[in-house]
Design an enzyme around this catalytic site. Structure first.
Site, PDB file in Angstrom:
ATOM      1  N   PRO A  78      -6.901  27.424  24.587  1.00 37.74           N
ATOM      2  CA  PRO A  78      -6.235  26.312  23.901  1.00 37.74           C
ATOM      3  C   PRO A  78      -5.208  26.843  22.907  1.00 37.74           C
ATOM      4  CG  PRO A  78      -8.429  26.684  22.971  1.00 37.74           C
ATOM      5  CD  PRO A  78      -8.310  27.582  24.167  1.00 37.74           C
ATOM      6  N   THR A  79      -3.983  26.385  23.017  1.00 37.31           N
ATOM      7  CA  THR A  79      -2.914  26.835  22.129  1.00 37.31           C
ATOM      8  C   THR A  79      -2.132  25.629  21.640  1.00 37.31           C
ATOM      9  OG1 THR A  79      -1.436  27.184  24.037  1.00 37.31           O
ATOM     10  CG2 THR A  79      -2.690  29.092  23.248  1.00 37.31           C
ATOM     11  N   SER A 107      -5.424  21.954  23.846  1.00 38.66           N
ATOM     12  CA  SER A 107      -5.670  21.950  22.409  1.00 38.66           C
ATOM     13  C   SER A 107      -5.560  20.545  21.827  1.00 38.66           C
ATOM     14  CB  SER A 107      -4.650  22.860  21.702  1.00 38.66           C
ATOM     15  OG  SER A 107      -4.698  22.699  20.295  1.00 38.66           O
ATOM     16  N   TYR A 130     -10.892  20.086  17.341  1.00 33.20           N
ATOM     17  CA  TYR A 130     -10.991  20.410  15.923  1.00 33.20           C
ATOM     18  C   TYR A 130     -11.748  19.277  15.245  1.00 33.20           C
ATOM     19  CZ  TYR A 130      -7.489  24.139  16.221  1.00 33.20           C
ATOM     20  OH  TYR A 130      -6.809  25.289  16.523  1.00 33.20           O
ATOM     21  N   THR A 156     -13.839  24.438  18.274  1.00 25.93           N
ATOM     22  CA  THR A 156     -13.360  25.568  17.477  1.00 25.93           C
ATOM     23  C   THR A 156     -14.019  25.550  16.111  1.00 25.93           C
ATOM     24  OG1 THR A 156     -11.254  25.726  18.637  1.00 25.93           O
ATOM     25  CG2 THR A 156     -11.336  26.614  16.406  1.00 25.93           C
ATOM     26  N   ARG A 165       0.249  31.933   7.982  1.00 27.71           N
ATOM     27  CA  ARG A 165       1.072  32.762   8.853  1.00 27.71           C
ATOM     28  C   ARG A 165       2.480  32.750   8.268  1.00 27.71           C
ATOM     29  NH1 ARG A 165      -1.923  28.808  12.933  1.00 27.71           N
ATOM     30  NH2 ARG A 165      -3.999  29.606  12.512  1.00 27.71           N
ATOM     31  N   LYS A 252     -16.261  28.144  20.030  1.00 28.98           N
ATOM     32  CA  LYS A 252     -15.222  29.167  19.950  1.00 28.98           C
ATOM     33  C   LYS A 252     -14.996  29.602  18.499  1.00 28.98           C
ATOM     34  CE  LYS A 252     -10.379  29.978  21.306  1.00 28.98           C
ATOM     35  NZ  LYS A 252      -9.776  30.204  19.979  1.00 28.98           N
ATOM     36  N   HIS A 276      -9.440  33.859  16.521  1.00 32.23           N
ATOM     37  CA  HIS A 276      -8.301  32.928  16.555  1.00 32.23           C
ATOM     38  C   HIS A 276      -6.992  33.685  16.757  1.00 32.23           C
ATOM     39  CE1 HIS A 276      -7.906  28.512  15.806  1.00 32.23           C
ATOM     40  NE2 HIS A 276      -6.619  28.829  15.798  1.00 32.23           N
ATOM     41  N   ASP A 307     -12.048  36.147  23.642  1.00 34.65           N
ATOM     42  CA  ASP A 307     -10.654  35.752  23.500  1.00 34.65           C
ATOM     43  C   ASP A 307      -9.996  36.623  22.437  1.00 34.65           C
ATOM     44  OD1 ASP A 307      -8.376  33.546  23.275  1.00 34.65           O
ATOM     45  OD2 ASP A 307      -9.123  33.862  21.251  1.00 34.65           O
ATOM     46  N   GLY A 330      -4.159  33.484  25.835  1.00 34.81           N
ATOM     47  CA  GLY A 330      -3.299  32.526  25.165  1.00 34.81           C
ATOM     48  C   GLY A 330      -1.857  32.964  25.222  1.00 34.81           C
TER      49      GLY A 330
END
Length: 378
Positions: A78-79, A107, A130, A156, A165, A252, A276, A307, A330
Site C-alpha cells: 500500500p502506497t 492504501s 489507517y 497499519t 520527511r 503491518k 514503513h 516489507d 512499494g
C-alpha cells in the site's frame, strides 16, 4: 524497453517523467534517511550459497500468501498518492498485479478510491486501513472494503504520529499540487505526466473526499488528514476492527519481537515486518535485519511477511530464506508506474521474477518454497 534491465533503470526513468514533489514523496525517508538507506544496504550483507550439479529443471516460484495462490510471493504494498505518480495509478497497478497473479494492496491515502479500483478489476484486492480519530469514517472504510469484496484488510500500526520527511515539507507536498511558480515550471517539463493528469478526474484523496464529514475541498482535506491520525491506537483496537471486518487480517508495521508476540494474541492471519519504508522512526532497524528474530519467535504461530528495501528478486529470496512467507514491494512498482504506467508495473514484476528464477536455480533449488536458512552463507 530493451535498456531497462533493473529496478534502478525504472527509477532513473521515473525521476525524469514524474514531477519532483511526487517522485521525492516516493523516494524519501524520515529525517536523515538512515533507516531508508539501511533497508536497501543491509540486503547486500546477506550472501547466498552457490550450489552446482543439481537438477534445475521445472522450477516454480508459485506460493501462497494468507492462503491465496500467488505467482510469486510478492505483493504490491500500500502506497499513498500512487495516482500522482501516473494518472489513475492505483487502478493501473491493480490491473497489472491481477494479470501477473500477485496481490495488490490499496492504501487509505490513495488517489483512486476503493470503488474506482473495484470497477476495473475482477479478482479481490487487499485494502490497507489507517485508524483515524473519526471512528465512523473508519467503520465506513471497512464496510466499503467489504462491499468491494476485498479479500484481506491490512491494518497499519506504525503511523499513529506522522514521521517528518524533509523533502515533502520543502516541496510543499499536496494532491493536486499547488500551482506555485516552481511547481508550474517543474510540471511543464513533464508533458506526459501532465496530459495524463489533465485527462482524469482523480486528482485528490478519493477514499476521503465525499465520504468523511466536513471534508469537501483540498484545503480542508489537508488539515483533516494532519489532525486525524490517532495517537491513542492500541492493541485493544485490533479486536473491534477484526470483528467489524470479519475476514483475513494482516498487521503491518511490526519491527520488534515483543510486538510480534502481541500480534499473535490478536488472532490476526499475518504480520508484516516493516518500518514503513524508513519513513517513520529514523534510526530504527532495517526490516531485513529484524526479520529473522521475529520469524524465529512467531513463524510457527502466525504467517510472517516482510516489507522494506526490496529492489530485486534476490532481495525477495533473502527475505524468504530468513523466514518470510511473503514480501511486499512499494517503491519498485511506483518507479515502474511513474516511468511507464501499467506497462512499467508489469515490467517491474517481470524483472523481479526473472531475478528470482535465475537465483533460485543457481542456489540449487527448484521450488521457491524450499528456500531456507541453509541457502545462505552464515
Amino acid at each position: 524497453m530493451s535498456d531497462i534491465l533493473t529496478i534502478a533503470d525504472l527509477k532513473d526513468l521515473a525521476r525524469r517523467r514524474v514531477p519532483k514533489m511526487f517522485f521525492d514523496y516516493a523516494d524519501s525517508g524520515a529525517w536523515t534517511e538512515s533507516t531508508y538507506r539501511a533497508n536497501e544496504e543491509d540486503f547486500q550483507k546477506i550472501k547466498f550459497r552457490q550450489r552446482v550439479l543439481v537438477d534445475m529443471s521445472n522450477r516454480s516460484l508459485e506460493s501462497t500468501m494468507i492462503g491465496e495462490k500467488v505467482a510469486m510471493p510478492v505483493a504490491l504494498a500500500p502506497t499513498g498518492l500512487t495516482g500522482m505518480q501516473h494518472a489513475d495509478g492505483e487502478m493501473l497497478a491493480a490491473q497489472a498485479a491481477e494479470e501477473f497473479g500477485v496481490p495488490f494492496t490499496l492504501s487509505t491515502m490513495s488517489i483512486c478510491s476503493i470503488e474506482d479500483v473495484a470497477s476495473v478489476t475482477k479478482k479481490p484486492f487487499w485494502f490497507q486501513l489507517y485508524v483515524l480519530r473519526d471512528k465512523d469514517f473508519v467503520l465506513d472504510l471497512i464496510d466499503r472494503a467489504k462491499a468491494a469484496k476485498c479479500s484481506a484488510l491490512v491494518l497499519t500500526l506504525d503511523l499513529q504520529i506522522l514521521g517528518q520527511r524533509h523533502k515533502d515539507v520543502r516541496n510543499g507536498l499536496s494532491a493536486p499540487p499547488k500551482m506555485t511558480l516552481a511547481n508550474i515550471a517543474n510540471i511543464a517539463m513533464r508533458p506526459r505526466w501532465l496530459m495524463g493528469i489533465a485527462g482524469t478526474k482523480r486528482r485528490t484523496f478519493r477514499n476521503i473526499v465525499g465520504h468523511a464529514k466536513g471534508v469537501g475541498d483540498v484545503s480542508s482535506l489537508g488539515s483533516w488528514t494532519n489532525e486525524q491520525f490517532d495517537p491513542q491506537l492500541s492493541w485493544n483496537d485490533v479486536a473491534w476492527i477484526k470483528e467489524r471486518w470479519g475476514g483475513k487480517l494482516i498487521l503491518k508495521g511490526i519491527l520488534d519481537k515483543e510486538d510480534a508476540l502481541m500480534a499473535v494474541k490478536t488472532g490476526a492471519d499475518a504480520i508484516v515486518v516493516s518500518n514503513h519504508g524508513g519513513r517513520q522512526l529514523d534510526g530504527a532497524s532495517s526490516s531485513i535485519m529484524a526479520l529473522e528474530e521475529i520469524a524465529d519467535a512467531v513463524g510457527d504461530k502466525i504467517e510472517v511477511h516482510m516489507d522494506g528495501g526490496i529492489r530485486s528478486g534476490q532481495d525477495v529470496l533473502k527475505a524468504l530464506c530468513l523466514g518470510a512467507k511473503g514480501t511486499y514491494i512499494g517503491r519498485p512498482f511506483l518507479y515502474g508506474l511513474g516511468a511507464m504506467g501499467k506497462e512499467g508495473v508489469t515490467l517491474a514484476l517481470e524483472i523481479i521474477r526473472k531475478e528470482m528464477d535465475i537465483t533460485l536455480a543457481l542456489c540449487g533449488k527448484r521450488l521457491v518454497t524450499d528456500m531456507g536458512k541453509d541457502q545462505l552463507r552464515r
